[in-house]
Design an enzyme around this catalytic site. Structure first.
Site, short mmCIF file in Angstrom:
data_model
loop_
_atom_site.label_atom_id
_atom_site.label_comp_id
_atom_site.label_asym_id
_atom_site.label_seq_id
_atom_site.Cartn_x
_atom_site.Cartn_y
_atom_site.Cartn_z
N ARG A 38 37.25 49.78 -30.21
CA ARG A 38 37.18 50.14 -31.44
C ARG A 38 37.58 48.95 -32.45
NH1 ARG A 38 34.41 52.55 -28.83
NH2 ARG A 38 34.48 54.96 -28.34
N SER B 62 36.55 61.93 -31.96
CA SER B 62 37.69 61.68 -31.30
C SER B 62 38.76 61.33 -32.06
CB SER B 62 37.38 60.51 -30.21
OG SER B 62 36.37 61.27 -29.22
N GLU C 270 42.30 56.95 -34.44
CA GLU C 270 41.19 56.22 -34.54
C GLU C 270 40.82 56.52 -36.05
OE1 GLU C 270 36.88 56.92 -32.24
OE2 GLU C 270 38.54 56.27 -31.00
#
Length: 299
Positions: free
Chosen positions: A174, A225, A295
């Site tokens: 990420r 998520s 995130e």
């Protein structure tokens, strides 16, 4: 701002200009106050022109793609929001696709499948645009964009075009170089894929989409998520083991279907989501000593 808008309209004749535009309609969370100004160019080559004008006017800038991993403040954002929605696909050779930053990830996956190219099935069903996917090295079910991206074209705030090879992209979990270099705006990416059978690729895409529908709360607005996967753990399991499934703050709620998702069950504010995220982090840390990392990008 008025002088800037006049200059922008003169330089980019087809430019769409929205003032005090609510951003809830542009995010998958369906949350967000107004942008002072939202600009939506029709062509990728107009983006550098607008970036240069924004820099010259010394205005705050936010880059908006598909809005799938974004939480916008209830009070909105000052300055300019530049909406990147222009994104075509061109074949550079038999196995390399050049995909515009504004192209939807799922559309790129379908295009590759129809061309008999494998390597993007994991993107099918993931919301948002390719630019944002490159920015955060989007991935699922064992696939990541870092596995297929071989080059990226971007521009800086002065409108200068920059080219990055695969080794310069700083991909990690990420992560990419663009997360640390906020002055850069992604314009396109080259994806190198492998030949495959279109029917087999379609079957893989359908299988992954079926798994998403079964396990993820796709029926509610969310940003996917909510937390990165902590090393050695799964965020969703930690949250579930803390008994937080269904826990809510206002209209924001931990999904009963998958504890790794914070959903907007109706009428959630950005403040509701932020407070819920902080509660989850504190609860998991107290129980397991693991500090979850969010995130979701927050404006």
């Amino acid at each position: 701002m008025k002088t800037f808008l006049q200059a922008a309209a003169a330089a980019v004749p087809d430019l769409k200009i929205y003032e005090q535009e609510n951003l809830d309609k542009y995010t998958s969370f369906k949350i967000g106050g107004p942008a002072e100004v939202l600009l939506q160019p029709a062509r990728a080559e107009e983006v550098p022109v607008l970036l240069r004008l924004i820099r010259q006017a010394d205005l705050p800038l936010h880059i908006l793609g598909g809005g799938s991993n974004l939480l916008v403040s209830d009070s909105g954002v000052p300055g300019v929001v530049l909406k990147i929605s222009c994104g075509g696909i061109e074949m550079q050779d038999e196995r390399t696709m050049r995909v515009g930053a504004g192209c939807q990830k799922a559309a790129a996956a379908v295009y590759a499948q129809k061309k008999g190219l494998s390597g993007l099935a994991f993107l099918h069903g993931i919301p948002g645009n390719l630019g944002g996917g490159v920015y955060m090295n989007a991935g699922a079910y064992g696939g990541e964009l870092s596995q297929v991206v071989t080059a990226v074209t971007a521009c800086d705030r002065d409108g200068q075009i920059l080219h990055f090879s695969a080794g310069e992209l700083g991909f990690g979990y990420r992560e990419s170089v663009f997360k640390s270099r906020k002055e850069l705006t992604i314009l396109s990416a080259d994806l190198s894929l492998m030949p495959g059978d279109p029917d087999a690729i379609r079957a893989e895409m359908d299988d992954l989409m079926g798994r998403r529908r079964e396990k993820q709360p796709l029926e509610f607005p969310s940003a996917g998520s909510t937390f990165k996967r902590p090393e050695g753990y799964f965020a969703g399991k930690l949250i579930e083991d803390c008994g937080l499934k269904g826990y809510a703050v206002g209209g924001a709620c931990v999904s009963e279907k998958h504890a790794g998702f914070v959903i907007n069950r109706g009428g959630a504010t950005a403040d509701d989501v932020r407070r819920l995220i902080e509660h989850i982090k504190e609860t998991v840390y107290r129980a397991y000593g693991v500090m979850l990392s969010c995130e979701v990008e927050m404006w």
